[in-house]
Design a protein around this motif. Structure first.
Motif, PDB file in Angstrom:
ATOM      1  N   GLY A  26     -95.051  43.636  43.798  1.00 22.26           N
ATOM      2  CA  GLY A  26     -96.483  43.446  43.968  1.00 22.26           C
ATOM      3  C   GLY A  26     -97.293  44.476  43.203  1.00 22.26           C
ATOM      4  N   ASN A  27     -96.844  45.739  43.200  1.00 22.32           N
ATOM      5  CA  ASN A  27     -97.542  46.777  42.446  1.00 22.32           C
ATOM      6  C   ASN A  27     -97.480  46.500  40.950  1.00 22.32           C
ATOM      7  OD1 ASN A  27     -98.165  48.182  44.798  1.00 22.32           O
ATOM      8  ND2 ASN A  27     -96.300  49.435  44.706  1.00 22.32           N
ATOM      9  N   PHE A  28     -96.338  46.001  40.480  1.00 23.69           N
ATOM     10  CA  PHE A  28     -96.212  45.680  39.057  1.00 23.69           C
ATOM     11  C   PHE A  28     -97.173  44.564  38.661  1.00 23.69           C
ATOM     12  CE2 PHE A  28     -94.380  42.996  35.736  1.00 23.69           C
ATOM     13  CZ  PHE A  28     -94.228  43.918  34.709  1.00 23.69           C
ATOM     14  N   ILE A  29     -97.298  43.539  39.507  1.00 20.62           N
ATOM     15  CA  ILE A  29     -98.184  42.415  39.194  1.00 20.62           C
ATOM     16  C   ILE A  29     -99.633  42.861  39.142  1.00 20.62           C
ATOM     17  CG2 ILE A  29     -99.036  40.180  40.023  1.00 20.62           C
ATOM     18  CD1 ILE A  29     -96.233  40.096  38.830  1.00 20.62           C
ATOM     19  N   THR A  30    -100.050  43.685  40.103  1.00 26.24           N
ATOM     20  CA  THR A  30    -101.451  44.108  40.161  1.00 26.24           C
ATOM     21  C   THR A  30    -101.813  45.080  39.040  1.00 26.24           C
ATOM     22  OG1 THR A  30    -100.812  45.825  41.763  1.00 26.24           O
ATOM     23  CG2 THR A  30    -101.662  43.737  42.634  1.00 26.24           C
ATOM     24  N   THR A  31    -100.852  45.865  38.570  1.00 24.53           N
ATOM     25  CA  THR A  31    -101.141  46.832  37.503  1.00 24.53           C
ATOM     26  C   THR A  31    -100.945  46.252  36.104  1.00 24.53           C
ATOM     27  OG1 THR A  31     -98.872  47.687  37.702  1.00 24.53           O
ATOM     28  CG2 THR A  31    -100.611  48.843  38.921  1.00 24.53           C
ATOM     29  N   SER A  35    -100.913  41.010  31.308  1.00 23.96           N
ATOM     30  CA  SER A  35     -99.625  40.638  30.716  1.00 23.96           C
ATOM     31  C   SER A  35     -98.971  39.506  31.492  1.00 23.96           C
ATOM     32  CB  SER A  35     -98.691  41.844  30.683  1.00 23.96           C
ATOM     33  OG  SER A  35     -99.252  42.898  29.923  1.00 23.96           O
ATOM     34  N   VAL A  36     -99.023  39.592  32.830  1.00 22.83           N
ATOM     35  CA  VAL A  36     -98.433  38.548  33.669  1.00 22.83           C
ATOM     36  C   VAL A  36     -99.143  37.218  33.444  1.00 22.83           C
ATOM     37  CG1 VAL A  36     -98.071  37.800  36.054  1.00 22.83           C
ATOM     38  CG2 VAL A  36     -97.596  40.166  35.404  1.00 22.83           C
ATOM     39  N   THR A  37    -100.477  37.255  33.339  1.00 25.91           N
ATOM     40  CA  THR A  37    -101.239  36.024  33.110  1.00 25.91           C
ATOM     41  C   THR A  37    -100.882  35.394  31.774  1.00 25.91           C
ATOM     42  OG1 THR A  37    -103.066  36.890  34.451  1.00 25.91           O
ATOM     43  CG2 THR A  37    -103.556  35.060  32.970  1.00 25.91           C
ATOM     44  N   GLN A  38    -100.699  36.219  30.740  1.00 23.36           N
ATOM     45  CA  GLN A  38    -100.319  35.696  29.425  1.00 23.36           C
ATOM     46  C   GLN A  38     -98.941  35.047  29.459  1.00 23.36           C
ATOM     47  OE1 GLN A  38    -100.692  38.948  26.691  1.00 23.36           O
ATOM     48  NE2 GLN A  38    -102.926  39.020  26.815  1.00 23.36           N
ATOM     49  N   ILE A  39     -98.008  35.679  30.173  1.00 24.90           N
ATOM     50  CA  ILE A  39     -96.659  35.106  30.274  1.00 24.90           C
ATOM     51  C   ILE A  39     -96.705  33.773  31.015  1.00 24.90           C
ATOM     52  CG2 ILE A  39     -94.364  35.450  31.274  1.00 24.90           C
ATOM     53  CD1 ILE A  39     -94.735  38.450  30.786  1.00 24.90           C
ATOM     54  N   GLU A  40     -97.463  33.711  32.118  1.00 24.50           N
ATOM     55  CA  GLU A  40     -97.592  32.462  32.871  1.00 24.50           C
ATOM     56  C   GLU A  40     -98.182  31.364  31.995  1.00 24.50           C
ATOM     57  OE1 GLU A  40     -98.391  34.433  37.300  1.00 24.50           O
ATOM     58  OE2 GLU A  40     -99.988  33.433  36.191  1.00 24.50           O
ATOM     59  N   HIS A  75     -98.642  35.071  42.924  1.00 25.15           N
ATOM     60  CA  HIS A  75     -99.329  36.153  42.224  1.00 25.15           C
ATOM     61  C   HIS A  75    -100.807  36.182  42.599  1.00 25.15           C
ATOM     62  CE1 HIS A  75     -96.081  36.175  38.825  1.00 25.15           C
ATOM     63  NE2 HIS A  75     -95.650  36.701  39.953  1.00 25.15           N
ATOM     64  N   ASP A  76    -101.431  35.021  42.736  1.00 27.06           N
ATOM     65  CA  ASP A  76    -102.830  34.970  43.159  1.00 27.06           C
ATOM     66  C   ASP A  76    -103.015  35.617  44.520  1.00 27.06           C
ATOM     67  OD1 ASP A  76    -103.423  33.650  40.838  1.00 27.06           O
ATOM     68  OD2 ASP A  76    -103.449  31.657  41.735  1.00 27.06           O
ATOM     69  N   THR A  77    -102.049  35.392  45.432  1.00 28.32           N
ATOM     70  CA  THR A  77    -102.114  35.999  46.757  1.00 28.32           C
ATOM     71  C   THR A  77    -102.034  37.518  46.662  1.00 28.32           C
ATOM     72  OG1 THR A  77    -101.054  34.052  47.714  1.00 28.32           O
ATOM     73  CG2 THR A  77    -101.069  36.048  49.051  1.00 28.32           C
ATOM     74  N   LEU A  78    -101.127  38.014  45.824  1.00 27.09           N
ATOM     75  CA  LEU A  78    -100.990  39.463  45.646  1.00 27.09           C
ATOM     76  C   LEU A  78    -102.263  40.072  45.070  1.00 27.09           C
ATOM     77  CD1 LEU A  78     -97.367  39.715  44.159  1.00 27.09           C
ATOM     78  CD2 LEU A  78     -98.072  40.143  46.518  1.00 27.09           C
ATOM     79  N   LEU A  79    -102.848  39.405  44.078  1.00 26.79           N
ATOM     80  CA  LEU A  79    -104.062  39.927  43.447  1.00 26.79           C
ATOM     81  C   LEU A  79    -105.249  39.866  44.390  1.00 26.79           C
ATOM     82  CD1 LEU A  79    -103.564  38.360  39.907  1.00 26.79           C
ATOM     83  CD2 LEU A  79    -103.303  40.758  40.540  1.00 26.79           C
ATOM     84  N   THR A  80    -105.316  38.814  45.220  1.00 25.87           N
ATOM     85  CA  THR A  80    -106.400  38.718  46.198  1.00 25.87           C
ATOM     86  C   THR A  80    -106.326  39.859  47.201  1.00 25.87           C
ATOM     87  OG1 THR A  80    -106.467  36.307  45.979  1.00 25.87           O
ATOM     88  CG2 THR A  80    -107.448  37.256  47.955  1.00 25.87           C
ATOM     89  N   ARG A  81    -105.109  40.179  47.646  1.00 21.87           N
ATOM     90  CA  ARG A  81    -104.946  41.302  48.570  1.00 21.87           C
ATOM     91  C   ARG A  81    -105.338  42.617  47.907  1.00 21.87           C
ATOM     92  NH1 ARG A  81     -98.894  39.818  50.885  1.00 21.87           N
ATOM     93  NH2 ARG A  81     -99.490  37.935  52.073  1.00 21.87           N
ATOM     94  N   ALA A  82    -104.977  42.777  46.642  1.00 21.42           N
ATOM     95  CA  ALA A  82    -105.305  44.014  45.937  1.00 21.42           C
ATOM     96  C   ALA A  82    -106.813  44.165  45.778  1.00 21.42           C
ATOM     97  CB  ALA A  82    -104.620  44.027  44.568  1.00 21.42           C
ATOM     98  N   ILE A  83    -107.499  43.069  45.467  1.00 17.58           N
ATOM     99  CA  ILE A  83    -108.945  43.127  45.294  1.00 17.58           C
ATOM    100  C   ILE A  83    -109.639  43.442  46.611  1.00 17.58           C
ATOM    101  CG2 ILE A  83    -110.974  41.708  44.785  1.00 17.58           C
ATOM    102  CD1 ILE A  83    -109.387  40.358  42.600  1.00 17.58           C
ATOM    103  N   SER A  84    -109.105  42.908  47.713  1.00 18.77           N
ATOM    104  CA  SER A  84    -109.725  43.156  49.019  1.00 18.77           C
ATOM    105  C   SER A  84    -109.645  44.620  49.424  1.00 18.77           C
ATOM    106  CB  SER A  84    -109.044  42.291  50.086  1.00 18.77           C
ATOM    107  OG  SER A  84    -107.677  42.663  50.239  1.00 18.77           O
ATOM    108  N   LYS A  85    -108.690  45.379  48.839  1.00 23.41           N
ATOM    109  CA  LYS A  85    -108.544  46.793  49.169  1.00 23.41           C
ATOM    110  C   LYS A  85    -109.366  47.698  48.269  1.00 23.41           C
ATOM    111  CE  LYS A  85    -103.819  46.156  50.898  1.00 23.41           C
ATOM    112  NZ  LYS A  85    -102.377  46.521  50.725  1.00 23.41           N
TER     113      LYS A  85
END
Length: 370
Positions: A26-31, A35-40, A75-85
């Motif tokens: 999760g930390n890798f995806i948020t940071t 890059s993750v979006t481009q790969i997807e 990944h969207d769920t992980l990013l949503t949680r990161a933004i909420s913090k």
């Protein structure tokens, strides 16, 4: 002799490994969001280019596509949680995301139902492909069951939101997290000094100024030629300060009936198609289109539309274009035109179009918009 620990002492440590791995992932995806979006996007584009190039590998191709979609949802769920913090609210948050995040935080049942609906939508074509290998009868049973499941989910969402119109998608869309970049202060000073020694004016540098005591950063100075756009980006609109639940009006009367018709229309159409023995029969197509058109007509005068409602209204309008790729209209009109066009196109483009024609000719969910 080596000290061998008993298996029971190793179990607690082993059980803590999966959460740690998930946390690291999760930390890798948020940071590394960009890059993750481009790969997807690259993987998703690959599955679009070769949807059915190898007829025997259609399940593998669709499995890959469904897996990418499900992974993106995670990944969207992980990013949503990161933004909420993050401290403060995001600068630009769409009305759709504000509305869906509100209901996700307010109702766990909404989150579960919306997640189930998204999973079914991402995997429905894969289920149909699998069922078709066991015969047309099994295939249409699976299609009807999936449409019923989606309709039930939408009816639950309509109930949970106190009779507010459905939004597409039911979950928040991905938002951008600003990735931290080091401020090259030394390099900037060296560049300015070198420019002064050469007798030329140094290029303007847009550096971030961070206050020493509080650690807070001041915003960049805007471009003098673009002051208006900068100021407009800081202005709050009426929708920005409106309560998230007020971004959509409650439906009542004919508008409520229209929403229910919109929900049950795919079920009625799927049942009619499953009972029709002739693909060129106009009755199922006319029945499904009539229900969708009636829903639009009933809803037109039923609401004072908000910007979010207009956005969803436009999405449904564009989605009606898929009726040209379904049922009798496709078999009698569109199919012949596309096949004749494919023969006149260059080889590469013709090959990609033929792959899609293979899907459109044989699968119900390949042209589904719900």
């Amino acid at each position: 002799m080596a000290d061998h620990k008993p298996l029971s002492s190793k179990l607690p440590h082993a059980l803590t490994l999966p959460p740690k791995w998930l946390s690291l992932y999760g930390n890798f995806i948020t940071t590394h969001q960009s890059s993750v979006t481009q790969i997807e996007s690259a993987l998703r584009s690959l599955t679009y280019i070769i949807p059915g190039r190898f007829r025997d590998a259609e399940l593998a191709s669709e499995s890959l596509h469904s897996s990418i979609q499900l992974l993106s949802m995670y990944h969207d769920t992980l990013l949503t949680r990161a933004i909420s913090k993050l401290p403060g609210m995001p600068k630009h948050q769409s009305p759709h995301n504000r509305y869906t995040k509100f209901w996700i935080q307010k109702s766990k049942f909404y989150r579960r139902v919306a997640t189930l609906l998204s999973i079914v939508q991402y995997t429905e074509l894969l289920w149909e492909m699998t069922a078709k290998r066991k015969g047309e009868r099994i295939r249409w049973r699976v299609v009807v069951v999936l449409e019923v499941v989606k309709a039930i989910c939408r009816l639950f969402l309509l109930k949970i939101t106190n009779l507010r119109p459905l939004v597409t998608p039911a979950l928040p869309e991905r938002e951008v997290i600003a990735e931290e970049e080091p401020v090259p202060e030394i390099e900037d000073e060296e560049a300015q000094l070198e420019a002064e020694l050469e007798g030329r004016s140094p290029s303007p540098q847009r550096k971030e100024y961070r206050m020493k005591r509080t650690g807070l950063s001041l915003p960049d100075i805007p471009n003098p030629g673009d002051i208006s756009s900068y100021l407009l980006s800081k202005v709050l609109t009426a929708d920005d300060i409106k309560a998230p639940s007020a971004l959509l009006n409650k439906v009542s009367g004919s508008a409520q009936l229209a929403e229910v018709l919109h929900i049950i229309q795919p079920v009625v159409y799927a049942i009619a198609m499953s009972r029709s023995r002739d693909k060129k029969d106009w009755q199922p197509w006319l029945l499904g289109l009539s229900i969708e058109y009636a829903a639009r007509q009933l809803r037109k005068d039923g609401l004072r539309t908000t910007p979010l409602e207009k956005e969803q209204w436009n999405k449904r309008g564009w989605a009606m274009g898929w009726w040209a790729m379904r049922g009798a209209f496709y078999e009698n009109v569109t199919k012949g035109f596309l096949h004749s066009t494919s023969q006149r196109l260059p080889g590469l483009i013709s090959g990609v179009l033929d792959d899609y024609l293979y899907l459109w000719d044989g699968y119900y969910f390949s042209t589904s918009s719900n």
